[in-house]
Design an enzyme around this catalytic site. Structure first.
Site, PDB file in Angstrom:
ATOM      1  N   GLU A 196      45.974  38.952  34.196  1.00 37.05           N
ATOM      2  CA  GLU A 196      44.715  38.287  34.896  1.00 37.05           C
ATOM      3  C   GLU A 196      43.422  38.895  34.864  1.00 37.05           C
ATOM      4  OE1 GLU A 196      42.663  35.568  37.152  1.00 37.05           O
ATOM      5  OE2 GLU A 196      44.692  35.574  36.580  1.00 37.05           O
ATOM      6  N   GLU A 197      43.450  40.288  35.206  1.00 39.85           N
ATOM      7  CA  GLU A 197      42.107  41.110  34.958  1.00 39.85           C
ATOM      8  C   GLU A 197      41.788  41.781  33.867  1.00 39.85           C
ATOM      9  OE1 GLU A 197      40.704  40.078  37.308  1.00 39.85           O
ATOM     10  OE2 GLU A 197      42.211  39.717  39.079  1.00 39.85           O
ATOM     11  N   SER A 598      37.174  29.764  44.374  1.00 38.99           N
ATOM     12  CA  SER A 598      37.569  31.051  44.214  1.00 38.99           C
ATOM     13  C   SER A 598      36.546  31.927  44.800  1.00 38.99           C
ATOM     14  CB  SER A 598      37.862  31.254  42.586  1.00 38.99           C
ATOM     15  OG  SER A 598      38.645  32.238  42.562  1.00 38.99           O
ATOM     16  N   ASP A 673      49.441  28.655  44.589  1.00 36.48           N
ATOM     17  CA  ASP A 673      48.362  29.597  43.905  1.00 36.48           C
ATOM     18  C   ASP A 673      48.821  31.024  43.712  1.00 36.48           C
ATOM     19  OD1 ASP A 673      45.970  31.024  43.058  1.00 36.48           O
ATOM     20  OD2 ASP A 673      44.706  29.620  44.175  1.00 36.48           O
ATOM     21  N   HIS A 705      45.846  28.093  41.085  1.00 36.53           N
ATOM     22  CA  HIS A 705      44.714  28.110  41.281  1.00 36.53           C
ATOM     23  C   HIS A 705      43.320  27.122  40.769  1.00 36.53           C
ATOM     24  CE1 HIS A 705      41.386  30.811  42.815  1.00 36.53           C
ATOM     25  NE2 HIS A 705      41.039  30.854  42.036  1.00 36.53           N
TER      26      HIS A 705
END
Length: 728
Positions: A196-197, A598, A673, A705
């Site tokens: 994800e990051e 978000s 999510d 999400h």
């Protein structure tokens, strides 16, 4: 004669005015059906382009006779030169393809199943381009990240958290790792938070000679599990996965090199500290030399190492530190040159992201680009011509243009001078490039160009969409700047109704994201969300957007200004934006709203609470409501850990500020999510109830999400539109 001419002229002017009025009335208003059901504003593009080795052709994936096909396209003429892969003939409805270096083999994937944002698994085949024969990998079992070796005779992949390799000639399978286990050990693939990051899913790479595979191993045994319930059966199912929330334990990561010749695996020395990140591995031009990046837990020190792939010994080459954080995204263009002696990298160490040329030992040769603007992408290095190609914001933070510069830092030239946003796909020999160009008023235009910038052929101009657009009453996106409280100039845009009347009073809906390094105010073609905004404008709502402090394309200091206090300055700027609009003579100051998704949902929630004297209405979709619930890598980069900076986590949490809520609030979240957990909204609802605050909320069962699938998007935007009509 003169008098009669004047009378005729006046009559002609009146007729023209009546014609214009009639034409304006004849234009259609944008409807929700146009945006979400009919695909009226969907643009075409050119997808699946891969440059071929001789530089005279490129390949492109298309649909032909109801099956996928990969065509060979002549570079100079744009004419089809043959069919490289035919899904109908192969009997495989493939969704992606890639060729090996000499184009003797192709790797195709079908029945691909998404896992998280970037991860997937599917059924893979290797196609012999000479014979057309296909070879199915793992007997059709689903695998991930299948990758051909540089020497063309092997494929490596990940299955059930283990790394494998198959020799194509003999179909001999080698299981390289054997300790992989769900929610414990992962080999060759990223864990959730890295994916994800750090924007990575595959975590292994072949050496240049195809005799070694470097991979990252994740030991997530001590990482806490997050549990989501999956609804739809008599007894809801539990889905548990490892998710390190801020301040909690991360996976222990290590780098290993598997030697195909001796069958042994060598661990690489990454230092004695274990609470670290290893987000990137690279091979240098030396098949025995690996490179990797190491970040400390707080991400304020980034180190580049070179390692001996045989012994595992490593050497520090470059170390960059910051009082705030060192952004990996701004140090993620590492390229080793074929001279075997130098490399190119990017860094924002001088305050803006620029390109640097280093000797192999890390010593600086020179900074190639300089200025108060950012390099947003390094496109290619033509080593023979000693030229470097890149995209930057030099013309404006709202633009993206393509440039060339000599490696000595001289001779910089713009190759795409048209104002707007250019995305570039350049041929490996640097003789040609494909330009994907758009503005706020013009859908994407795809052109084929020489490296000088000369246009050779238009591949897609979206003429049919332009003609459709001409039949609709659309508001123009107008850009502006205004000063916020500290004197910083903020960029924004405003969309007025097509039939705008300056004597009327209009409600305003602000759209926000606002997270670190993000950008909404950009001169580029918008997507579905932009046309929803057009639909709202057609209903008489002015839509506006402001990029607050902390957003991107404005340099390091502007972006890092929100460090350790996420939400504070950003909310101030959104409130100031609302006040700026409230002073406009055509705005009703009592009807100003804000919405976001978000990070934008976090911002819209805070704005309604802290700006309760300015904002009347807010919609928050899938919001973070406390950074204590979000992941380690993203959150700690900007806030440190909760143990070190509790106030930074709590002072600007919507949960902490519920008592300030006065206006109309709609809270929306998907229960499935995996990114911003439904837990965020559940706890905000609890806090709102305790504070005796009335609000509206809606949850989407099992949606992630993106809150999509089936009828979901239509339902979501219909609901938000109805809410705005009622409350704004």
């Amino acid at each position: 004669m003169i008098k009669s001419w004047k009378v005729l002229s006046l009559a002609w002017i009146v007729m023209i005015g009546m014609a214009h009025s009639t034409h304006a009335q004849s234009l259609k208003k944008v409807s929700l059906e146009d945006v979400f059901k009919k695909g009226t504003f969907s643009q075409k593009s050119v997808y699946g382009i891969n440059w071929m080795k001789d530089g005279q052709f490129y390949s492109s994936q298309v649909e032909r006779n109801g099956a996928p096909a990969v065509l060979k396209i002549n570079v100079s003429t744009g004419a089809e030169a043959g069919v490289l892969l035919d899904g109908r003939a192969l009997g495989v409805s493939f969704s992606s393809y890639s060729f090996n270096a000499d184009e003797s083999k192709a790797l195709i994937a079908t029945d691909v199943e998404s896992i998280y944002r970037r991860s997937s698994k599917g059924v893979f085949y290797v196609v012999d381009m000479a014979t057309g024969q296909k070879q199915q990998l793992m007997n059709g079992e689903k695998i991930s990240y299948a990758t051909l070796s540089p020497d063309n005779d092997k494929v490596a992949f990940v299955k059930e958290n283990n790394l494998y390799m198959v020799e194509l000639a003999s179909n001999k399978l080698t299981q390289i790792t054997k300790d992989g286990e769900w929610n414990k050990i992962i080999n060759g693939a990223a864990d959730w938070v890295y994916e994800e990051e750090f924007s990575m899913a595959q975590a292994f790479k072949w050496s240049p000679d195809g005799k070694k595979i470097a991979f990252i191993r994740f030991d997530e045994t001590q990482v806490p599990e997050f549990n989501m319930q999956i609804w739809g059966s008599l007894y809801p199912q539990d889905y548990k996965f490892k998710y390190p929330k801020a301040g909690e334990k991360n996976a222990l990561v290590s780098i290993h090199v598997y030697d195909l010749v001796n069958g042994k695996t060598q661990k690489v020395d990454v230092g004695s500290e274990t609470d670290i990140y290893l987000p990137r591995i690279y091979w240098t031009k030396d098949a025995n030399q690996l490179a990797f990046i190491r970040l400390n837990r707080l991400q304020n020190q980034l180190d580049l190492f070179h390692a001996n792939a045989i012994s595992g010994e490593s050497k520090l080459i470059i170390s960059e530190t910051s009082k705030t954080y060192v952004d990996l995204d701004y140090n993620d263009d590492l390229q080793y040159l074929s001279d075997g002696k130098t490399f190119i990298r990017t860094s924002e160490q001088d305050g803006f992201k620029h390109i640097y040329h280093h000797n192999l030992d890390g010593s600086l040769i020179r900074q190639i680009t300089t200025g108060n603007w950012e390099v947003t992408a390094m496109v290619g290095v033509d080593e023979k011509a000693r030229k470097l190609y890149f995209i930057s914001t030099e013309a404006s933070p709202l633009e993206r243009n393509f440039y060339v510069i000599n490696l000595d830092g001289k001779g910089k030239k713009i190759l795409t001078p048209s104002k707007g946003t250019h995305t570039i796909n350049m041929s490996p020999d640097h003789k040609f490039f494909i330009d994907y160009y758009s503005t706020t008023d013009t859908p994407v235009k795809v052109t084929f160009n020489e490296s000088s910038g000369k246009e050779i052929k238009v591949l897609e101009d979206n003429q049919a969409l332009k003609e459709r657009l001409s039949g609709f009453a659309l508001g123009k996106k107008e850009f502006f700047t205004f000063p916020t409280v500290d004197g910083s100039m903020l960029n924004g845009y405003i969309i007025k109704p097509a039939d705008f009347d300056p004597n009327k009073k209009y409600p305003v809906l602000m759209y926000v994201y606002g997270g670190p390094g993000s950008q909404n105010v950009l001169n580029s073609w918008g997507g579905t969300r932009d046309f929803w905004h057009q639909q709202l404008a057609a209903e008489g709502i002015i839509v506006a957007c402001v990029d607050n402090r902390g957003t991107g394309a404005r340099g390091r200091d502007f972006k890092h200004s929100t460090y350790a206090n996420l939400g504070k300055l950003e909310t101030i700027d959104q409130i100031e934006g609302a006040k700026y609009f409230a002073k406009m003579p055509f705005v009703d100051p009592a009807r100003i709203g804000i919405w976001g998704w978000s990070y934008g949902g976090y911002m819209s929630s805070l704005a309604l609470m802290k700006g309760n004297d300015v904002f009347k209405t807010a919609i928050a979709v899938a919001p973070v409501t406390t950074w204590r619930y979000y992941d380690t890598i993203y959150t700690e980069r900007y806030l440190q850990t909760p143990q070190l900076n509790a106030a930074g986590y709590d002072d600007n949490s919507p949960i902490t500020n519920v008592n300030m809520l006065k206006g109309n609030f709609l809270l929306i979240h998907g229960t499935g999510d995996d990114n911003v957990h439904f837990q965020n909204s559940v706890d905000l609802v609890n806090a709102l109830i305790s504070a005796d605050k009335q609000f509206e909320t809606f949850y989407y069962p099992n949606r992630n999400h993106g809150i999509s699938g089936g009828n979901t998007t239509w339902h979501l935007y219909t609901q938000m539109t109805d809410f705005l009509k009622r409350k704004l």
